[in-house]
Design a protein around this motif. Sequence first.
Motif, mmCIF file in Angstrom:
data_model
loop_
_atom_site.group_PDB
_atom_site.id
_atom_site.type_symbol
_atom_site.label_atom_id
_atom_site.label_comp_id
_atom_site.label_asym_id
_atom_site.label_seq_id
_atom_site.Cartn_x
_atom_site.Cartn_y
_atom_site.Cartn_z
ATOM 1 N N ASP A 21 26.168 -92.163 80.620
ATOM 2 C CA ASP A 21 27.389 -92.952 80.592
ATOM 3 C C ASP A 21 28.320 -92.438 79.493
ATOM 4 O OD1 ASP A 21 26.445 -94.024 78.162
ATOM 5 O OD2 ASP A 21 25.734 -95.880 79.107
ATOM 6 N N ASP A 22 29.511 -92.993 79.427
ATOM 7 C CA ASP A 22 30.527 -92.504 78.491
ATOM 8 C C ASP A 22 30.064 -92.603 77.045
ATOM 9 O OD1 ASP A 22 32.174 -91.957 80.617
ATOM 10 O OD2 ASP A 22 33.419 -93.747 80.371
ATOM 11 N N ALA A 23 29.412 -93.714 76.698
ATOM 12 C CA ALA A 23 28.970 -93.895 75.314
ATOM 13 C C ALA A 23 27.934 -92.844 74.927
ATOM 14 C CB ALA A 23 28.401 -95.299 75.128
ATOM 15 N N SER A 24 27.040 -92.507 75.839
ATOM 16 C CA SER A 24 26.021 -91.492 75.551
ATOM 17 C C SER A 24 26.658 -90.119 75.373
ATOM 18 C CB SER A 24 24.993 -91.446 76.685
ATOM 19 O OG SER A 24 24.312 -92.682 76.806
ATOM 20 N N VAL A 25 27.627 -89.799 76.223
ATOM 21 C CA VAL A 25 28.332 -88.526 76.097
ATOM 22 C C VAL A 25 29.029 -88.438 74.745
ATOM 23 C CG1 VAL A 25 30.252 -87.149 77.016
ATOM 24 C CG2 VAL A 25 28.603 -88.198 78.577
ATOM 25 N N ASP A 26 29.714 -89.499 74.359
ATOM 26 C CA ASP A 26 30.436 -89.496 73.079
ATOM 27 C C ASP A 26 29.487 -89.335 71.893
ATOM 28 O OD1 ASP A 26 32.885 -89.737 74.298
ATOM 29 O OD2 ASP A 26 32.990 -91.916 74.087
ATOM 30 N N ARG A 27 28.347 -90.016 71.938
ATOM 31 C CA ARG A 27 27.392 -89.898 70.830
ATOM 32 C C ARG A 27 26.856 -88.476 70.715
ATOM 33 N NH1 ARG A 27 25.661 -95.091 72.517
ATOM 34 N NH2 ARG A 27 24.037 -94.147 73.799
ATOM 35 N N ASP A 30 29.576 -86.237 69.286
ATOM 36 C CA ASP A 30 29.763 -86.470 67.849
ATOM 37 C C ASP A 30 28.702 -85.732 67.042
ATOM 38 O OD1 ASP A 30 31.996 -88.038 68.216
ATOM 39 O OD2 ASP A 30 30.916 -89.946 68.086
ATOM 40 N N ARG A 31 27.471 -85.713 67.527
ATOM 41 C CA ARG A 31 26.413 -85.003 66.820
ATOM 42 C C ARG A 31 26.550 -83.488 66.971
ATOM 43 N NH1 ARG A 31 21.928 -88.331 65.300
ATOM 44 N NH2 ARG A 31 21.085 -86.397 64.441
ATOM 45 N N ALA A 32 27.050 -83.066 68.116
ATOM 46 C CA ALA A 32 27.124 -81.630 68.403
ATOM 47 C C ALA A 32 28.320 -80.951 67.747
ATOM 48 C CB ALA A 32 27.190 -81.412 69.910
ATOM 49 N N VAL A 52 36.757 -81.688 78.428
ATOM 50 C CA VAL A 52 37.980 -82.496 78.323
ATOM 51 C C VAL A 52 37.771 -83.643 77.344
ATOM 52 C CG1 VAL A 52 39.517 -84.051 79.587
ATOM 53 C CG2 VAL A 52 38.870 -81.848 80.595
ATOM 54 N N ARG A 53 36.633 -84.299 77.439
ATOM 55 C CA ARG A 53 36.356 -85.411 76.528
ATOM 56 C C ARG A 53 36.258 -84.924 75.079
ATOM 57 N NH1 ARG A 53 34.256 -90.635 77.086
ATOM 58 N NH2 ARG A 53 34.262 -90.307 79.329
ATOM 59 N N ALA A 54 35.583 -83.789 74.879
ATOM 60 C CA ALA A 54 35.437 -83.254 73.524
ATOM 61 C C ALA A 54 36.778 -82.840 72.938
ATOM 62 C CB ALA A 54 34.482 -82.064 73.538
ATOM 63 N N LEU A 55 37.593 -82.168 73.726
ATOM 64 C CA LEU A 55 38.868 -81.653 73.227
ATOM 65 C C LEU A 55 39.874 -82.768 72.991
ATOM 66 C CD1 LEU A 55 39.194 -78.501 75.523
ATOM 67 C CD2 LEU A 55 38.379 -78.593 73.147
ATOM 68 N N VAL A 181 17.443 -81.288 67.327
ATOM 69 C CA VAL A 181 18.004 -82.049 66.207
ATOM 70 C C VAL A 181 18.553 -83.399 66.668
ATOM 71 C CG1 VAL A 181 18.500 -80.002 64.829
ATOM 72 C CG2 VAL A 181 20.237 -80.833 66.422
ATOM 73 N N HIS A 182 18.592 -83.598 67.967
ATOM 74 C CA HIS A 182 18.964 -84.885 68.542
ATOM 75 C C HIS A 182 18.683 -84.790 70.038
ATOM 76 C CE1 HIS A 182 20.720 -88.822 68.541
ATOM 77 N NE2 HIS A 182 21.646 -88.508 69.423
#
Length: 268
Positions: A21-27, A30-32, A52-55, A181-182
């Motif tokens: 889901d979106d929250a998992s992708v964002d987390r 953020d770590r990567a 697209v989400r990262a940029l 590492v995650h």
Amino acid sequence: MDRQVISSLAHRDHPVAAPLDDASVDRLLDRALPRGDERLLDLGCGEAAWLVRALAARPGARGEGVDLSPPALARAREAALAAGVEGQLTLHEQDAARFTAPRAFDLVCVVGSTHAFGGLMPALAAAGALLAEGGRVLIGEGFWEREPSRAALAALDAPPGDFDDLATTVDRVTAAGWMPVHAHVSTPGEWDEYEWAWTGSLSEWALDHPGHPDSAAALKAASAHREGWLRGYRGTLGFVTLLLRPSPEPSREQMRERAGAGNLGRHR
């Protein structure tokens, strides 16, 4: 009906082509991407949803995506334009397994596309070859939550040895010289959301275009996929997304395994 077109239609409402889901992708992002100005590469990017989400959240970052599907790349360009990141993104229509670049990348993603390389280990080898010093690999792969039934194997068109359990999957990765590492293990809810979106988006398109020559084929594909999931691999196939860094000072065994990783993957 062309499989690339089916995939593009099926992922219309869930452009991340994996059960996250979106929250998992964002987390995970953020770590990567701890700095925010990294160079990203997505091998088998599909509609470039990760890029697209990262940029969009990191104006200083730059990304490149590689995929063979023209429909997916067309949607990627639309998504990049809508998010205002078209100037940060470069897309390549080619085989991800043959991609080369003059500069290395701070993050290489291969999420849900390891099959393009022949399996997990060759995908890791390809990602590692494109990784800058101090960089990270984000890789997503299936694993067996439990012993697969014949129905599960038939639905996935997979031999029993195509996946391992989670512990063995991680063991293979670490033996090849990579340090987790995650990680994120997709929840049953994420799986259900992904599968309902896949079958539902394809069915919606077919119902909205009853006169289209591919409408009946799309409905048939959606029904077959839904049946295979509900009566086959639901609760049996898991998905893990690993954030990896190269282990320090690999042993001779690890170096040999890395060098031969292209021949170790299981083909689907």
